[in-house]
Design a protein around this motif. Sequence first.
Motif, PDB file in Angstrom:
ATOM      1  N   GLY A   1      -3.267  -0.339  -7.752  1.00  0.00           N
ATOM      2  CA  GLY A   1      -2.367   0.806  -7.775  1.00  0.00           C
ATOM      3  C   GLY A   1      -1.560   0.885  -9.063  1.00  0.00           C
ATOM      4  N   HIS A   2      -0.304   1.358  -8.941  1.00  0.00           N
ATOM      5  CA  HIS A   2       0.543   1.598 -10.110  1.00  0.00           C
ATOM      6  C   HIS A   2       1.830   0.778 -10.031  1.00  0.00           C
ATOM      7  CE1 HIS A   2       2.558   3.685 -13.365  1.00  0.00           C
ATOM      8  NE2 HIS A   2       3.600   3.833 -12.574  1.00  0.00           N
TER       9      HIS A   2
ATOM     10  N   THR B   1      -8.748   1.173 -11.016  1.00  0.00           N
ATOM     11  CA  THR B   1      -7.795   2.191 -10.566  1.00  0.00           C
ATOM     12  C   THR B   1      -6.347   1.817 -10.868  1.00  0.00           C
ATOM     13  OG1 THR B   1      -7.747   1.155  -8.379  1.00  0.00           O
ATOM     14  CG2 THR B   1      -9.299   2.981  -8.704  1.00  0.00           C
TER      15      THR B   1
ATOM     16  N   GLU C   1      -4.644   0.586  -3.776  1.00  0.00           N
ATOM     17  CA  GLU C   1      -4.848   1.795  -4.575  1.00  0.00           C
ATOM     18  C   GLU C   1      -3.724   2.809  -4.411  1.00  0.00           C
ATOM     19  OE1 GLU C   1      -8.696   3.618  -4.305  1.00  0.00           O
ATOM     20  OE2 GLU C   1      -9.729   1.733  -4.674  1.00  0.00           O
ATOM     21  N   LYS C   2      -3.067   2.851  -3.263  1.00  0.00           N
ATOM     22  CA  LYS C   2      -1.982   3.811  -3.020  1.00  0.00           C
ATOM     23  C   LYS C   2      -0.607   3.220  -3.302  1.00  0.00           C
ATOM     24  CE  LYS C   2      -4.696   6.403   0.250  1.00  0.00           C
ATOM     25  NZ  LYS C   2      -4.819   6.983   1.571  1.00  0.00           N
TER      26      LYS C   2
ATOM     27  N   ASP D   1       0.815  -1.208   0.000  1.00  0.00           N
ATOM     28  CA  ASP D   1       0.000   0.000   0.000  1.00  0.00           C
ATOM     29  C   ASP D   1       0.853   1.264   0.000  1.00  0.00           C
ATOM     30  OD1 ASP D   1      -2.806  -0.812   0.013  1.00  0.00           O
ATOM     31  OD2 ASP D   1      -2.322  -1.777   1.910  1.00  0.00           O
ATOM     32  N   GLY D   2       2.154   1.119  -0.178  1.00  0.00           N
ATOM     33  CA  GLY D   2       3.046   2.271  -0.209  1.00  0.00           C
ATOM     34  C   GLY D   2       3.947   2.210  -1.427  1.00  0.00           C
ATOM     35  N   LYS D   3       5.093   2.889  -1.348  1.00  0.00           N
ATOM     36  CA  LYS D   3       6.038   2.930  -2.462  1.00  0.00           C
ATOM     37  C   LYS D   3       7.130   1.887  -2.250  1.00  0.00           C
ATOM     38  CE  LYS D   3       8.878   5.998  -5.235  1.00  0.00           C
ATOM     39  NZ  LYS D   3       8.402   5.557  -6.513  1.00  0.00           N
TER      40      LYS D   3
ATOM     41  N   ASP E   1       2.690   2.151  -5.257  1.00  0.00           N
ATOM     42  CA  ASP E   1       3.493   2.667  -6.365  1.00  0.00           C
ATOM     43  C   ASP E   1       4.786   1.855  -6.376  1.00  0.00           C
ATOM     44  OD1 ASP E   1       4.586   4.137  -8.412  1.00  0.00           O
ATOM     45  OD2 ASP E   1       5.015   5.896  -7.184  1.00  0.00           O
TER      46      ASP E   1
END
Length: 124
Positions: free
Chosen positions: A50-51, A66, A33-34, A16-18, A36
Amino acid sequence: MIFNGDIHGDGIVRIDGKVEGNISSKQGIILGEKADVEGSLQSDNIIIFGHIKGSIKSKELILKTTGSVQGDIFSDFLEVEMGSKYDGNLKIGQQETNDNGKQDKTKGKNPFVAPPGIEPGSTV
């Protein structure tokens, strides 16, 4: 929070983070979703909310509304929801090559090819 380094495991991992590094987990990876991620993902099952910027290798990949992917995808099964974003090459059910450069006929068989003796369009 930013995590630098590779993550390896057998269970399901949720990000959920980077993360700057590669993630591999046998049972599954979920990018919230958050999330990266800059690096590759490898797992039997991957769900992306997320991405990710990097390659993905999985048996089953679900790209949610998303979710966004910048990189190549190698998967046996792909589900893409409307609204998600993808930029890269896609290979579904392709035969892989082993370390000797020979095709591995046991992996990545195309599920849409009829077995020998069955004509396309026939009823079974």
